[in-house]
Design a protein around this motif. Structure first.
Motif, PDB file in Angstrom:
ATOM      1  N   LYS A  41       0.827  -1.201   0.000  1.00  0.00           N
ATOM      2  CA  LYS A  41       0.000   0.000   0.000  1.00  0.00           C
ATOM      3  C   LYS A  41       0.862   1.251   0.000  1.00  0.00           C
ATOM      4  O   LYS A  41       1.950   1.285   0.550  1.00  0.00           O
ATOM      5  CB  LYS A  41      -0.933  -0.005   1.211  1.00  0.00           C
ATOM      6  N   LEU A  42       0.333   2.293  -0.610  1.00  0.00           N
ATOM      7  CA  LEU A  42       1.024   3.566  -0.730  1.00  0.00           C
ATOM      8  C   LEU A  42       0.814   4.395   0.531  1.00  0.00           C
ATOM      9  O   LEU A  42      -0.327   4.612   0.963  1.00  0.00           O
ATOM     10  CB  LEU A  42       0.473   4.316  -1.951  1.00  0.00           C
ATOM     11  N   ASN A  43       1.896   4.861   1.128  1.00  0.00           N
ATOM     12  CA  ASN A  43       1.832   5.677   2.336  1.00  0.00           C
ATOM     13  C   ASN A  43       1.565   7.130   1.945  1.00  0.00           C
ATOM     14  O   ASN A  43       2.392   7.762   1.291  1.00  0.00           O
ATOM     15  CB  ASN A  43       3.131   5.558   3.127  1.00  0.00           C
ATOM     16  N   LEU A  44       0.410   7.654   2.336  1.00  0.00           N
ATOM     17  CA  LEU A  44       0.039   9.031   2.003  1.00  0.00           C
ATOM     18  C   LEU A  44       0.994  10.065   2.596  1.00  0.00           C
ATOM     19  O   LEU A  44       1.132  11.158   2.058  1.00  0.00           O
ATOM     20  CB  LEU A  44      -1.374   9.326   2.514  1.00  0.00           C
ATOM     21  N   ASN A  45       1.639   9.733   3.686  1.00  0.00           N
ATOM     22  CA  ASN A  45       2.515  10.695   4.356  1.00  0.00           C
ATOM     23  C   ASN A  45       3.924  10.719   3.778  1.00  0.00           C
ATOM     24  O   ASN A  45       4.729  11.558   4.184  1.00  0.00           O
ATOM     25  CB  ASN A  45       2.565  10.400   5.852  1.00  0.00           C
ATOM     26  N   GLN A  46       4.227   9.831   2.849  1.00  0.00           N
ATOM     27  CA  GLN A  46       5.572   9.807   2.271  1.00  0.00           C
ATOM     28  C   GLN A  46       5.587   9.953   0.758  1.00  0.00           C
ATOM     29  O   GLN A  46       6.606  10.307   0.183  1.00  0.00           O
ATOM     30  CB  GLN A  46       6.279   8.500   2.643  1.00  0.00           C
ATOM     31  N   ALA A  47       4.479   9.694   0.093  1.00  0.00           N
ATOM     32  CA  ALA A  47       4.438   9.687  -1.367  1.00  0.00           C
ATOM     33  C   ALA A  47       4.528  11.097  -1.934  1.00  0.00           C
ATOM     34  O   ALA A  47       3.951  12.036  -1.401  1.00  0.00           O
ATOM     35  CB  ALA A  47       3.152   9.021  -1.839  1.00  0.00           C
ATOM     36  N   ARG A  98      -9.088   3.377  -1.869  1.00  0.00           N
ATOM     37  CA  ARG A  98      -8.901   3.095  -0.455  1.00  0.00           C
ATOM     38  C   ARG A  98      -7.991   1.888  -0.203  1.00  0.00           C
ATOM     39  O   ARG A  98      -7.135   1.906   0.669  1.00  0.00           O
ATOM     40  CB  ARG A  98     -10.245   2.882   0.233  1.00  0.00           C
ATOM     41  N   ASP A  99      -8.149   0.821  -0.979  1.00  0.00           N
ATOM     42  CA  ASP A  99      -7.359  -0.387  -0.747  1.00  0.00           C
ATOM     43  C   ASP A  99      -5.899  -0.235  -1.167  1.00  0.00           C
ATOM     44  O   ASP A  99      -5.088  -1.102  -0.891  1.00  0.00           O
ATOM     45  CB  ASP A  99      -7.994  -1.583  -1.461  1.00  0.00           C
ATOM     46  N   LYS A 100      -5.551   0.874  -1.797  1.00  0.00           N
ATOM     47  CA  LYS A 100      -4.166   1.119  -2.215  1.00  0.00           C
ATOM     48  C   LYS A 100      -3.426   2.042  -1.252  1.00  0.00           C
ATOM     49  O   LYS A 100      -2.252   2.297  -1.426  1.00  0.00           O
ATOM     50  CB  LYS A 100      -4.144   1.758  -3.608  1.00  0.00           C
ATOM     51  N   LEU A 101      -4.140   2.575  -0.269  1.00  0.00           N
ATOM     52  CA  LEU A 101      -3.579   3.622   0.587  1.00  0.00           C
ATOM     53  C   LEU A 101      -3.443   3.199   2.043  1.00  0.00           C
ATOM     54  O   LEU A 101      -4.201   2.375   2.530  1.00  0.00           O
ATOM     55  CB  LEU A 101      -4.479   4.858   0.524  1.00  0.00           C
ATOM     56  N   ARG A 102      -2.481   3.830   2.706  1.00  0.00           N
ATOM     57  CA  ARG A 102      -2.295   3.655   4.146  1.00  0.00           C
ATOM     58  C   ARG A 102      -1.686   4.934   4.689  1.00  0.00           C
ATOM     59  O   ARG A 102      -1.114   5.742   3.948  1.00  0.00           O
ATOM     60  CB  ARG A 102      -1.429   2.456   4.463  1.00  0.00           C
ATOM     61  N   VAL A 103      -1.794   5.111   6.000  1.00  0.00           N
ATOM     62  CA  VAL A 103      -1.125   6.223   6.685  1.00  0.00           C
ATOM     63  C   VAL A 103      -0.403   5.648   7.899  1.00  0.00           C
ATOM     64  O   VAL A 103      -0.986   4.944   8.710  1.00  0.00           O
ATOM     65  CB  VAL A 103      -2.112   7.329   7.135  1.00  0.00           C
ATOM     66  N   ASN A 104       0.864   5.903   8.012  1.00  0.00           N
ATOM     67  CA  ASN A 104       1.701   5.560   9.158  1.00  0.00           C
ATOM     68  C   ASN A 104       3.144   5.707   8.816  1.00  0.00           C
ATOM     69  O   ASN A 104       3.567   5.814   7.747  1.00  0.00           O
ATOM     70  CB  ASN A 104       1.431   4.165   9.727  1.00  0.00           C
TER      71      ASN A 104
END
Length: 104
Positions: A41-47, A98-104
């Protein structure tokens, strides 16, 4: 006659071998599968904007830059649902990604 008898003998043997080979599936531990899934999954906080644009469906250059600008202005995302605060990103677009994303 001899060939017919041999075929009647070998057909069940080959069928049994074939079925047992198909039934033997590799065992994957659920925890290991989740780690692999989460890593994909793609990290929203780093991409960066380019990665967001190329990975997400319906996200072009302008929306990708808006996501990065929102993150720079408001700090790190705490939830994927926070994307709804960005102009041009609605529930349908978020649900598609949604299934491609994560935050942490």
């Amino acid at each position: 006659m001899r060939n017919t008898v041999l075929s009647y003998l070998f057909l069940p043997l080959f069928s049994a071998v074939s079925l047992s080979a198909m039934a033997a599936q590799p065992h994957v531990e659920p925890a290991a599968a989740m780690v692999t899934l989460n890593a994909a999954k793609l990290n929203l906080n780093q991409a960066d904007a380019t990665t967001l644009q190329s990975t997400l469906v319906g996200i072009g250059k302008t929306k990708a830059e808006a996501i990065v600008a929102y993150r720079d202005e408001h700090g790190a995302f705490t939830s994927v649902d926070e994307l709804l605060e960005i102009k041009g990103i609605g529930k349908a677009l978020l649900d598609r990604n949604r299934d491609k994303l994560r935050v942490n």
